[in-house]
Design a protein around this motif. Structure first.
Motif: not given
Length: 84
Positions: A8-10, A4, A2, A6, A13-14
């Protein structure tokens, strides 16, 4: 691996990618990632929609700069702040 942090959750990020893409400002992705943890996502989307709906002649520097200004104003003055 990854790329990014860790922290940050998906979803964060989206959302940060969506903001950077809609504002045509990929260089500020790390800033937008930090906003996803500091400001409610609904507020970020509201501000993003506001900035993207403004006519070009109302943008002084860039849509990214205006978005950043609005987010920082919200963070500083809270939920009730509005200059409208």
């Amino acid at each position: 691996m990854n790329r990014y942090n860790n922290n940050y959750n998906p979803i964060e990020i989206q959302l940060a990618h969506e903001i950077a893409e809609r504002l045509n400002d990929p260089d500020a992705l790390s800033l937008y990632l930090s906003y996803t943890q500091q400001v409610p996502h609904e507020k970020l989307r509201e501000l993003l929609n506001k900035v993207c709906s403004m006519p070009d002649h109302m943008i002084r520097r860039s849509r990214g700069a205006l978005f950043t200004h609005l987010v920082n104003s919200h963070r500083q003055y809270g939920h009730g702040y509005s200059r409208d």
